[in-house]
Enzyme design. Sequence first.
Site, mmCIF file in Angstrom:
data_model
loop_
_atom_site.group_PDB
_atom_site.id
_atom_site.type_symbol
_atom_site.label_atom_id
_atom_site.label_comp_id
_atom_site.label_asym_id
_atom_site.label_seq_id
_atom_site.Cartn_x
_atom_site.Cartn_y
_atom_site.Cartn_z
ATOM 1 N N CYS A 191 70.739 57.062 27.068
ATOM 2 C CA CYS A 191 71.201 55.920 27.557
ATOM 3 C C CYS A 191 70.587 56.049 29.265
ATOM 4 O O CYS A 191 69.464 56.735 29.085
ATOM 5 C CB CYS A 191 72.812 55.916 27.831
ATOM 6 S SG CYS A 191 73.706 57.088 28.840
ATOM 7 N N HIS A 227 74.728 78.636 21.051
ATOM 8 C CA HIS A 227 76.097 79.097 21.227
ATOM 9 C C HIS A 227 77.194 77.957 20.964
ATOM 10 O O HIS A 227 78.220 78.526 20.581
ATOM 11 C CB HIS A 227 76.123 79.327 22.854
ATOM 12 C CG HIS A 227 75.525 80.731 23.179
ATOM 13 N ND1 HIS A 227 75.566 81.311 24.359
ATOM 14 C CD2 HIS A 227 74.357 81.191 22.691
ATOM 15 C CE1 HIS A 227 74.640 82.311 24.449
ATOM 16 N NE2 HIS A 227 74.129 82.221 23.526
ATOM 17 N N HIS A 238 69.982 49.930 26.366
ATOM 18 C CA HIS A 238 68.891 49.347 27.186
ATOM 19 C C HIS A 238 68.233 50.483 28.042
ATOM 20 O O HIS A 238 66.846 50.564 28.523
ATOM 21 C CB HIS A 238 69.107 48.041 27.975
ATOM 22 C CG HIS A 238 70.180 48.123 28.827
ATOM 23 N ND1 HIS A 238 71.653 48.281 28.164
ATOM 24 C CD2 HIS A 238 70.331 48.205 30.095
ATOM 25 C CE1 HIS A 238 72.480 48.253 29.271
ATOM 26 N NE2 HIS A 238 71.853 48.278 30.601
HETATM 27 C C1 RB5 Z 1 73.357 51.146 31.648
HETATM 28 O O1 RB5 Z 1 73.177 50.446 32.822
HETATM 29 C C2 RB5 Z 1 74.132 52.250 32.083
HETATM 30 O O2 RB5 Z 1 75.108 52.384 32.601
HETATM 31 C C3 RB5 Z 1 74.234 53.285 30.918
HETATM 32 O O3 RB5 Z 1 72.702 53.543 30.276
HETATM 33 C C4 RB5 Z 1 74.354 54.807 31.171
HETATM 34 O O4 RB5 Z 1 73.729 55.400 32.078
HETATM 35 C C5 RB5 Z 1 75.716 55.159 31.147
HETATM 36 O O5 RB5 Z 1 76.180 56.275 31.367
#
Ligand code: RB5
Length: 153
Positions: free
Chosen positions: A65, A98, A9
């Site tokens: 992420c 590399h 998300h």
């Molecule tokens: C989600 O809230 C967050 O913890 C995840 O996307 C990420 O940043 C983890 O490293």
Amino acid sequence: MRIALGADHGGFELKGLLHRFLEREGHTIVNVGVDAPDPVDYPDYTRKVADSVLRGQAERGIMVCGSGVGACMAANKIPGIRAGLCHDTYSAHQGVEHDDINVLCLGGRIIGSELACELVRAFLAARFSDAERHIRRRDKVTALEKESREKRP
Ligand code: RB5
């Protein structure tokens, strides 16, 4: 190139943007989700990106992420995956040249869309060097991976 693209998300919005960008650039996307902004667990989608690369369904993977940290950590636990969290263009191409990274991790809450596209472009355009020292180092990383599975408690 065939690219496995995934996000949790925290990376959902940037993933959508990258999907459109990559298609415009002529790449084929293997979309592993997530396809809605509701909270999910980044290791689940990192695993899907990794599986896609390891099964040969995609040549490289991109996982987004929130920060890129969790995705990178999870990806590097999977044998055969060499992931880099690259928020500068030098690392995005040098990581391939590399270190032979096959997964690029990005932080959707950290970088803007233009930089993300430049990072992805640099990552995908780069090729692993055939210099002996790079092959030797990459192979030593693979040996560490093997050792950890076989010998450590
Ligand atoms: C989600 O809230 C967050 O913890 C995840 O996307 C990420 O940043 C983890 O490293």
